[in-house]
Design an enzyme around this catalytic site. Sequence first.
Site, PDB file in Angstrom:
ATOM      1  N   GLU A   1     -16.978  31.872 -19.098  1.00  0.00           N
ATOM      2  CA  GLU A   1     -16.329  30.941 -20.021  1.00  0.00           C
ATOM      3  C   GLU A   1     -15.986  31.696 -21.312  1.00  0.00           C
ATOM      4  O   GLU A   1     -16.836  32.361 -21.900  1.00  0.00           O
ATOM      5  CB  GLU A   1     -17.252  29.743 -20.315  1.00  0.00           C
ATOM      6  CG  GLU A   1     -16.591  28.737 -21.245  1.00  0.00           C
ATOM      7  CD  GLU A   1     -17.070  27.304 -21.055  1.00  0.00           C
ATOM      8  OE1 GLU A   1     -17.790  27.011 -20.088  1.00  0.00           O
ATOM      9  OE2 GLU A   1     -16.710  26.460 -21.910  1.00  0.00           O
TER      10      GLU A   1
ATOM     11  N   LYS B   1     -27.866  23.637 -24.571  1.00  0.00           N
ATOM     12  CA  LYS B   1     -26.767  22.878 -25.177  1.00  0.00           C
ATOM     13  C   LYS B   1     -26.927  21.459 -24.646  1.00  0.00           C
ATOM     14  O   LYS B   1     -26.781  21.226 -23.438  1.00  0.00           O
ATOM     15  CB  LYS B   1     -25.432  23.489 -24.739  1.00  0.00           C
ATOM     16  CG  LYS B   1     -24.193  22.689 -25.117  1.00  0.00           C
ATOM     17  CD  LYS B   1     -22.923  23.461 -24.732  1.00  0.00           C
ATOM     18  CE  LYS B   1     -21.664  22.681 -25.044  1.00  0.00           C
ATOM     19  NZ  LYS B   1     -20.432  23.438 -24.733  1.00  0.00           N
TER      20      LYS B   1
ATOM     21  N   GLU C   1     -20.230  18.214 -25.723  1.00  0.00           N
ATOM     22  CA  GLU C   1     -19.110  18.491 -24.817  1.00  0.00           C
ATOM     23  C   GLU C   1     -19.456  18.182 -23.365  1.00  0.00           C
ATOM     24  O   GLU C   1     -19.172  18.959 -22.450  1.00  0.00           O
ATOM     25  CB  GLU C   1     -18.640  19.946 -24.980  1.00  0.00           C
ATOM     26  CG  GLU C   1     -18.147  20.233 -26.402  1.00  0.00           C
ATOM     27  CD  GLU C   1     -17.611  21.643 -26.613  1.00  0.00           C
ATOM     28  OE1 GLU C   1     -17.987  22.543 -25.853  1.00  0.00           O
ATOM     29  OE2 GLU C   1     -16.831  21.834 -27.568  1.00  0.00           O
TER      30      GLU C   1
ATOM     31  N   ARG D   1     -29.392  24.438 -29.360  1.00  0.00           N
ATOM     32  CA  ARG D   1     -28.159  24.579 -30.134  1.00  0.00           C
ATOM     33  C   ARG D   1     -27.836  23.327 -30.957  1.00  0.00           C
ATOM     34  O   ARG D   1     -28.018  22.197 -30.492  1.00  0.00           O
ATOM     35  CB  ARG D   1     -26.999  24.931 -29.220  1.00  0.00           C
ATOM     36  CG  ARG D   1     -27.233  26.285 -28.558  1.00  0.00           C
ATOM     37  CD  ARG D   1     -26.134  26.647 -27.594  1.00  0.00           C
ATOM     38  NE  ARG D   1     -24.974  27.230 -28.217  1.00  0.00           N
ATOM     39  CZ  ARG D   1     -23.737  26.829 -28.009  1.00  0.00           C
ATOM     40  NH1 ARG D   1     -23.488  25.790 -27.232  1.00  0.00           N
ATOM     41  NH2 ARG D   1     -22.727  27.429 -28.591  1.00  0.00           N
TER      42      ARG D   1
ATOM     43  N   ARG E   1     -15.624  15.937 -38.037  1.00  0.00           N
ATOM     44  CA  ARG E   1     -16.419  16.784 -37.131  1.00  0.00           C
ATOM     45  C   ARG E   1     -17.274  17.792 -37.899  1.00  0.00           C
ATOM     46  O   ARG E   1     -18.373  18.142 -37.461  1.00  0.00           O
ATOM     47  CB  ARG E   1     -15.472  17.497 -36.162  1.00  0.00           C
ATOM     48  CG  ARG E   1     -16.144  18.548 -35.325  1.00  0.00           C
ATOM     49  CD  ARG E   1     -15.255  18.997 -34.204  1.00  0.00           C
ATOM     50  NE  ARG E   1     -15.720  20.271 -33.658  1.00  0.00           N
ATOM     51  CZ  ARG E   1     -15.153  20.913 -32.651  1.00  0.00           C
ATOM     52  NH1 ARG E   1     -14.088  20.400 -32.064  1.00  0.00           N
ATOM     53  NH2 ARG E   1     -15.633  22.060 -32.212  1.00  0.00           N
TER      54      ARG E   1
ATOM     55  N   ASP F   1     -16.078  25.582 -35.260  1.00  0.00           N
ATOM     56  CA  ASP F   1     -16.221  26.264 -33.980  1.00  0.00           C
ATOM     57  C   ASP F   1     -15.644  27.670 -34.018  1.00  0.00           C
ATOM     58  O   ASP F   1     -14.561  27.900 -33.494  1.00  0.00           O
ATOM     59  CB  ASP F   1     -15.506  25.430 -32.889  1.00  0.00           C
ATOM     60  CG  ASP F   1     -15.903  25.890 -31.495  1.00  0.00           C
ATOM     61  OD1 ASP F   1     -16.817  26.721 -31.392  1.00  0.00           O
ATOM     62  OD2 ASP F   1     -15.292  25.410 -30.522  1.00  0.00           O
TER      63      ASP F   1
ATOM     64  N   GLU G   1     -12.811  34.351 -28.767  1.00  0.00           N
ATOM     65  CA  GLU G   1     -12.145  33.117 -28.330  1.00  0.00           C
ATOM     66  C   GLU G   1     -10.987  32.723 -29.253  1.00  0.00           C
ATOM     67  O   GLU G   1      -9.876  32.475 -28.791  1.00  0.00           O
ATOM     68  CB  GLU G   1     -13.168  31.977 -28.256  1.00  0.00           C
ATOM     69  CG  GLU G   1     -12.540  30.646 -27.888  1.00  0.00           C
ATOM     70  CD  GLU G   1     -13.546  29.516 -27.732  1.00  0.00           C
ATOM     71  OE1 GLU G   1     -14.766  29.759 -27.877  1.00  0.00           O
ATOM     72  OE2 GLU G   1     -13.112  28.379 -27.463  1.00  0.00           O
TER      73      GLU G   1
ATOM     74  N   GLU H   1      -6.051  36.980 -39.642  1.00  0.00           N
ATOM     75  CA  GLU H   1      -6.031  35.760 -40.452  1.00  0.00           C
ATOM     76  C   GLU H   1      -4.647  35.582 -41.085  1.00  0.00           C
ATOM     77  O   GLU H   1      -4.124  34.462 -41.145  1.00  0.00           O
ATOM     78  CB  GLU H   1      -7.100  35.854 -41.546  1.00  0.00           C
ATOM     79  CG  GLU H   1      -7.154  34.632 -42.449  1.00  0.00           C
ATOM     80  CD  GLU H   1      -8.238  34.740 -43.509  1.00  0.00           C
ATOM     81  OE1 GLU H   1      -8.493  35.856 -44.003  1.00  0.00           O
ATOM     82  OE2 GLU H   1      -8.849  33.705 -43.842  1.00  0.00           O
TER      83      GLU H   1
ATOM     84  N   TRP I   1     -10.422  15.916 -30.373  1.00  0.00           N
ATOM     85  CA  TRP I   1     -11.374  16.991 -30.672  1.00  0.00           C
ATOM     86  C   TRP I   1     -11.805  17.077 -32.136  1.00  0.00           C
ATOM     87  O   TRP I   1     -12.668  17.886 -32.484  1.00  0.00           O
ATOM     88  CB  TRP I   1     -10.797  18.339 -30.222  1.00  0.00           C
ATOM     89  CG  TRP I   1     -10.682  18.420 -28.726  1.00  0.00           C
ATOM     90  CD1 TRP I   1      -9.585  18.147 -27.973  1.00  0.00           C
ATOM     91  CD2 TRP I   1     -11.727  18.742 -27.807  1.00  0.00           C
ATOM     92  NE1 TRP I   1      -9.877  18.297 -26.637  1.00  0.00           N
ATOM     93  CE2 TRP I   1     -11.187  18.667 -26.506  1.00  0.00           C
ATOM     94  CE3 TRP I   1     -13.071  19.110 -27.943  1.00  0.00           C
ATOM     95  CZ2 TRP I   1     -11.935  18.921 -25.359  1.00  0.00           C
ATOM     96  CZ3 TRP I   1     -13.817  19.370 -26.804  1.00  0.00           C
ATOM     97  CH2 TRP I   1     -13.256  19.268 -25.533  1.00  0.00           C
TER      98      TRP I   1
HETATM   99  C1  GCV Z   1     -19.607  27.058 -23.861  1.00  0.00           C
HETATM  100  C2  GCV Z   1     -16.341  25.998 -27.849  1.00  0.00           C
HETATM  101  C3  GCV Z   1     -15.785  26.656 -26.613  1.00  0.00           C
HETATM  102  C4  GCV Z   1     -16.498  26.200 -25.358  1.00  0.00           C
HETATM  103  C5  GCV Z   1     -17.993  26.485 -25.541  1.00  0.00           C
HETATM  104  C6  GCV Z   1     -18.474  25.733 -26.789  1.00  0.00           C
HETATM  105  C7  GCV Z   1     -19.936  25.988 -27.098  1.00  0.00           C
HETATM  106  O1  GCV Z   1     -16.024  24.643 -27.874  1.00  0.00           O
HETATM  107  O2  GCV Z   1     -14.413  26.407 -26.536  1.00  0.00           O
HETATM  108  O3  GCV Z   1     -15.979  26.908 -24.260  1.00  0.00           O
HETATM  109  O4  GCV Z   1     -18.730  26.097 -24.410  1.00  0.00           O
HETATM  110  O5  GCV Z   1     -17.726  26.150 -27.900  1.00  0.00           O
HETATM  111  O6  GCV Z   1     -20.194  26.779 -27.983  1.00  0.00           O
HETATM  112  O7  GCV Z   1     -20.802  25.411 -26.461  1.00  0.00           O
END
Ligand code: GCV
Length: 676
Positions: free
Chosen positions: A144, A266, A270, A303, A320, A349, A377, A508, A538
């Site tokens: 992921e 976690k 999500e 987390r 958020r 995030d 990411e 940036e 979101w």
């Molecule tokens: C593992 C973000 C990412 C998700 C990730 C999440 C997290 O939202 O896009 O892919 O999930 O963070 O840190 O749990």
Amino acid sequence: MTNSPTDVHPAWLPPAALRPVGARRVHVAGDGPLVATVRAEVAAATTAHGGALVDDPAAADLVLTVDPALDGADAFVVGRRDGVTTVRAGGDAGLLHALHHVVRQGEAAFGADHEDERHAPVEPVRMLDHWDNMTVHPVMGQVERGYAGGSIFYADGKVRHDLSRVEAYARLLGSVGINAVGLNNVNVHATEARLLTDHLDGVVRLAAAFRPHGVRVYLSVSFAAPMTVGGLPSSDPLDPDVQAWWADAAARVYAAVPDFGGFVVKADSEGQPGPFAYGRDHADGANLLARALAPFGGTVFWRAFVYDHHQDWRDRSTDRARAAYDHFAPLDGRFDDNVVLQVKYGPMDFQTREPVSPVIAAMPRTRLAVELQVTQEYTGQQRHAVWLGPQWSQILRFGLWGDGGRTVADVAAGAGAGTGAEGAGAAGTGAARTGGIVAVSNVGDDPFWTGHPLAQANLYTFARLAWDPSADPVTLLDEWIGLTFPDAAAPVRDTLHGILDDSWRTYEDYTAPLGVGFMVRPGHHYGPDVDGYEYTPWGTYHFADRDGIGVDRTRATGTGYTGQYPAPWREVYEDVATCPDELLLFFHHVPWSHVLHSGVSVAQHVYDTHWAGAERTGSNAAAWTALADEVPDDLHARVTERLAEQVRSAHEWRDQLCTYVFRHSGIPDARGRRIY
Ligand code: GCV
């Protein structure tokens, strides 16, 4: 130049990086698996470079010994007298750290005599979390947010048979002091939930690959495992059957892996299951697992990334950014001693720019770890050369109660709690509440480990900053360049330095401006889409219209988020006059014509930075082309291809952002550049 001789790039440990040690006579004293690793490393280096491993310390140029009288198993002292470099380490782990300290110093370790210097890590836990899955997800791939191929741990739904790649990875991590690895994705799917049970033999083998390098393994677990794996009707943390199930699960893991680190969780995030389903809170949830691990000395990394991902974009009262603090700060003092709350560095995030999370200052009676993201990411996905050392350094050095006070790194290290005005009251006894520094790893089964070969610098710099958050990141960048390209001429080193040192700022410059964040394509998060997240559930909005842009998070007129900070930040961020430019749109909604501290309007800032940033990607690519004969062909080709994509993408970002701002604001670019 021809290609590297092996299938896998040696990263920062090519044979030549060990030449200064390998050319010496070296004595290694002590026993245990880590000492054996040190001895094997030295033996290989001396065989390659003409030195020798010697039994007699009196015949050695370098003496490495374990001295249990020295405080701290990770610590070591190194000095040089009468032409002999001597290391004494507090434990086996310290000996491994010391060897690589000497490797990093190179010939300088064998220069002038000097007194003993002590070295010890600042952060007790220096951890990499892998978001690896055992099976391949049709959209996300196997890892992921992984941008470097498949998992090095798993293939075909099992732990890989051949773990030689993991052994090489463990060696790299051990050399820079990483001491913990989370083996699987925090989004725990059905197969991975069974790492605790059916696949435990594979965990045993992975632990064995990491152990000789001083790295303990952790598993991400699903809060619903008592039901999905154990067949119970509930996962309620207060249910005695659930408690017994976790106690058994932990006992089984420790019987198989006695030095197992613990769990990463976690929950209620999500879509992951958690204690809310039973009307319980996150302290109930974390303590359930902590009590199962406690008899064996294990730790839960729980987390704090908990927020509502089904938000209604019309609802302006929900923010958020507030979520982690609102969920967790009231629980301070309720977590067991073997719980570490793992907090993302910012409230949203892993954006290119966010303020530091206010949770880090708000929980003095809780052990805290700060989570960074080495996998890129939101920072170019290892297609863009973006070295994040300066971002992490800035976060870790941030004074939570004002400049000069306790920093993010101090809180994670448990240092100084209860000793100053800041956060002292609630710290009570002042006992150290150590947490650590965690990051999401960026490696995969790609031959260069990280997709973009230059992204290896991120892995290296993260580890070195976790060891010493006060280190100058630019010095670490040069250290990485020197080790990875040990025979490179000065122009090569200068070019690498020039491409990377300001690359976070460059990125940036051509992406989301002034701390507003996101503006990426929904789902995969690559490339520009200014309004991509604007009307989604979101919670990641910028609220741009013809008049202005930004999120009002003030107490006076906005969501009140600024009130989650202690002084002075609650005032600094509240006032548009004192809020730093780079965070302006995170905290305030302002007109496009608002003049920044830099002297230009928000609109003009977007035009200027986007043109400058995109242009720098072009000059970087040209500088790299000139190195064609100076670095291995395969590496040169890979970096060339990535830099070309970065140039293309940066120009796409520039043109979309500039056009968007012009169409919304009607403010022309003072320099008359092309807008579409
Ligand atoms: C593992 C973000 C990412 C998700 C990730 C999440 C997290 O939202 O896009 O892919 O999930 O963070 O840190 O749990």
